[in-house]
Structures are given as C-alpha cells and as structure tokens.
Design a protein around this motif. Structure first.
Motif, PDB file in Angstrom:
ATOM      1  N   HIS A   1       6.754  32.606  43.981  1.00  0.00           N
ATOM      2  CA  HIS A   1       6.660  31.713  45.135  1.00  0.00           C
ATOM      3  C   HIS A   1       7.235  30.343  44.810  1.00  0.00           C
ATOM      4  O   HIS A   1       8.042  29.789  45.579  1.00  0.00           O
ATOM      5  CB  HIS A   1       5.203  31.562  45.585  1.00  0.00           C
ATOM      6  N   GLN A   2       6.836  29.790  43.671  1.00  0.00           N
ATOM      7  CA  GLN A   2       7.307  28.452  43.288  1.00  0.00           C
ATOM      8  C   GLN A   2       8.819  28.447  43.058  1.00  0.00           C
ATOM      9  O   GLN A   2       9.531  27.538  43.503  1.00  0.00           O
ATOM     10  CB  GLN A   2       6.583  27.979  42.021  1.00  0.00           C
ATOM     11  N   LEU A   3       9.323  29.477  42.372  1.00  0.00           N
ATOM     12  CA  LEU A   3      10.758  29.547  42.085  1.00  0.00           C
ATOM     13  C   LEU A   3      11.578  29.704  43.365  1.00  0.00           C
ATOM     14  O   LEU A   3      12.598  29.039  43.552  1.00  0.00           O
ATOM     15  CB  LEU A   3      11.046  30.709  41.133  1.00  0.00           C
ATOM     16  N   ILE A   4      11.118  30.599  44.235  1.00  0.00           N
ATOM     17  CA  ILE A   4      11.859  30.869  45.475  1.00  0.00           C
ATOM     18  C   ILE A   4      11.872  29.650  46.387  1.00  0.00           C
ATOM     19  O   ILE A   4      12.929  29.228  46.878  1.00  0.00           O
ATOM     20  CB  ILE A   4      11.258  32.082  46.224  1.00  0.00           C
ATOM     21  N   MET A   5      10.711  29.076  46.625  1.00  0.00           N
ATOM     22  CA  MET A   5      10.615  28.001  47.611  1.00  0.00           C
ATOM     23  C   MET A   5      11.155  26.672  47.084  1.00  0.00           C
ATOM     24  O   MET A   5      11.732  25.885  47.850  1.00  0.00           O
ATOM     25  CB  MET A   5       9.169  27.842  48.087  1.00  0.00           C
ATOM     26  N   PHE A   6      10.986  26.398  45.797  1.00  0.00           N
ATOM     27  CA  PHE A   6      11.505  25.147  45.244  1.00  0.00           C
ATOM     28  C   PHE A   6      13.031  25.120  45.330  1.00  0.00           C
ATOM     29  O   PHE A   6      13.627  24.124  45.751  1.00  0.00           O
ATOM     30  CB  PHE A   6      11.058  24.977  43.791  1.00  0.00           C
ATOM     31  N   THR A   7      13.669  26.233  44.947  1.00  0.00           N
ATOM     32  CA  THR A   7      15.134  26.297  45.025  1.00  0.00           C
ATOM     33  C   THR A   7      15.599  26.369  46.475  1.00  0.00           C
ATOM     34  O   THR A   7      16.656  25.827  46.824  1.00  0.00           O
ATOM     35  CB  THR A   7      15.676  27.499  44.243  1.00  0.00           C
ATOM     36  N   TYR A   8      14.814  27.018  47.332  1.00  0.00           N
ATOM     37  CA  TYR A   8      15.180  27.138  48.745  1.00  0.00           C
ATOM     38  C   TYR A   8      15.149  25.780  49.445  1.00  0.00           C
ATOM     39  O   TYR A   8      16.125  25.379  50.093  1.00  0.00           O
ATOM     40  CB  TYR A   8      14.234  28.112  49.445  1.00  0.00           C
ATOM     41  N   TYR A   9      14.035  25.070  49.320  1.00  0.00           N
ATOM     42  CA  TYR A   9      13.953  23.743  49.931  1.00  0.00           C
ATOM     43  C   TYR A   9      15.018  22.812  49.342  1.00  0.00           C
ATOM     44  O   TYR A   9      15.607  21.998  50.048  1.00  0.00           O
ATOM     45  CB  TYR A   9      12.562  23.135  49.723  1.00  0.00           C
ATOM     46  N   GLY A  10      15.231  22.948  48.028  1.00  0.00           N
ATOM     47  CA  GLY A  10      16.261  22.131  47.379  1.00  0.00           C
ATOM     48  C   GLY A  10      17.630  22.400  47.975  1.00  0.00           C
ATOM     49  O   GLY A  10      18.402  21.473  48.235  1.00  0.00           O
ATOM     50  N   ALA A  11      17.941  23.680  48.204  1.00  0.00           N
ATOM     51  CA  ALA A  11      19.233  24.056  48.783  1.00  0.00           C
ATOM     52  C   ALA A  11      19.423  23.423  50.152  1.00  0.00           C
ATOM     53  O   ALA A  11      20.460  22.809  50.450  1.00  0.00           O
ATOM     54  CB  ALA A  11      19.332  25.581  48.880  1.00  0.00           C
TER      55      ALA A  11
END
Length: 216
Positions: free
Chosen positions: A186-196
């Motif tokens: 969850h942290q990996l997916i959403m952190f990179t997603y919001y960052g993108a």
C-alpha cells in the motif's frame, strides 16, 4: 498563496492516507484516497499561464480520469479502463511536445522491462484462464510504457519523473495483485502514485517555461 495552501493540503492528506490508512474509518477510506487527487486537479486547473497550451488541458483531463480510476479500481477492470484513458491523455499531452528525444539506452531499458512485465504478469493471468483480464492487462501495460517513453519528448524532468514513478507504482500493484504479496505494498503503490500525479501537475508550468525558452 492559495497554491501553496493547496500543495500543503495535498501533502498532508496524501501522507496521512499513505502511512496512516489503518487509522481511517473504512466508511471514509475512499474519500481520503480521493482528496489528494481532487486537490491536484484543482491545482492543475487554477494554474495561470499567459498562454493556455494543449499540454495544460490534456494533463488536467488525465488527472480527472485517474481520479475516477481511483474510485472504480474496486471493480478492477473498470478502474483499469479509466486509468488507461488517463494515460492516453498523458500520451497526447506529451506528444504535443517535441523538445527532446528519449536516449537510446532509455528506449532499450523501458522496452526490455515492459516486455518482461507483459510476459511475466499477463502470462500468469493467461495461464489462470482469465483471458479478458489478461488482454486488459497487456493493453494497459503497453500504454503505460508508451506513456513513459513519450514523457521524454517534453524535456521536463517533472514529467519524466512522474511517468517513471507511475510505472513503478503500477509495477508494484501488478506484482502484488497477480504474483505474490509485496511487503508494504500500500505504501509503495500510493506513495509513488501520488508522487507521479504531483509531478505531472508541476510539469504544466515547467513545460511552459521550457517551451518559451525554446521559442525564444
């Protein structure tokens, strides 16, 4: 001032959803997930530039479709379709630019990684007998890697960073969903997603400045 406030709110809500999701009541989890994207969409549309470029509008529309994808991802293929449309708008945005070309080594690396992911992930889904889902996954992967490649046309470090972060986010999501459980997925997916998405929003102004320098 308003822009700084909205960015601050995006960071606060984004970090809270990424790292403190377990403290959020299940009935409002989706609301908390969408708030950062709604803030980015607002930031994109309120960005004031002397000249409105197609890039600006296409990125903004892409953000909207991805936000819809956020909500509908609970019905996986539906959400995938909305994200696919969002990526197509990003590709259109990048293709309105022609300030640089992706280096050969980038083309090779992205192509090789894309082929590996298609064979590995989609191949596994095909073997499971879910043909329609596998076809959807292949189509999505082809589009997102094309999005990553075309981002280099902008000459914008923000656009390129956003595209690469999106590829990273979707890679972890696909591996976690179809192959094996990824620790802290969850942290990996959403952190990179919001960052993108954040970097895509920032690229609107950056690309405008790059384009003006080229024109001058």
């Amino acid at each position: 001032m308003a822009r700084k406030v909205l960015i601050s709110l995006f960071l606060i809500f984004g970090i809270y959803y990424v790292f403190f999701i377990n403290s959020i009541d299940p009935s409002v989890v989706m609301l908390f997930k969408l708030i950062p994207m709604l803030l980015l969409i607002t930031l994109a549309f309120m960005t004031k530039l002397p000249t409105k470029l197609p890039y600006h509008w296409l990125i903004s529309i892409g953000l909207i479709f991805c936000a819809i994808g956020d909500y509908t991802l609970q019905w996986f293929i539906v959400g995938l379709c909305f994200f696919l449309i969002g990526h197509i708008f990003y590709i259109f945005a990048f293709r309105t630019t022609n300030n640089a070309k992706p280096p050969l080594f980038v083309q090779i690396l992205l192509g090789a990684y894309g082929l590996f992911m298609v064979v590995w992930i989609a191949g596994s889904v095909f073997k499971g007998g879910e043909t329609i889902l596998a076809i959807a996954v292949v189509a999505y992967m082809m589009v997102i890697f094309l999005m990553g490649l075309t981002s280099f046309r902008t000459g914008s470090p923000f656009a390129i960073t956003g595209a690469l972060l999106f590829i990273a986010s979707d890679s972890v999501l696909a591996i976690n969903k179809f192959m094996f459980d990824v620790a802290y997925s969850h942290q990996l997916i959403m952190f990179t997603y919001y960052g993108a998405q954040f970097f895509f929003m920032l690229s609107i102004v950056q690309y405008f400045n790059i384009r003006n320098k080229v024109v001058q």
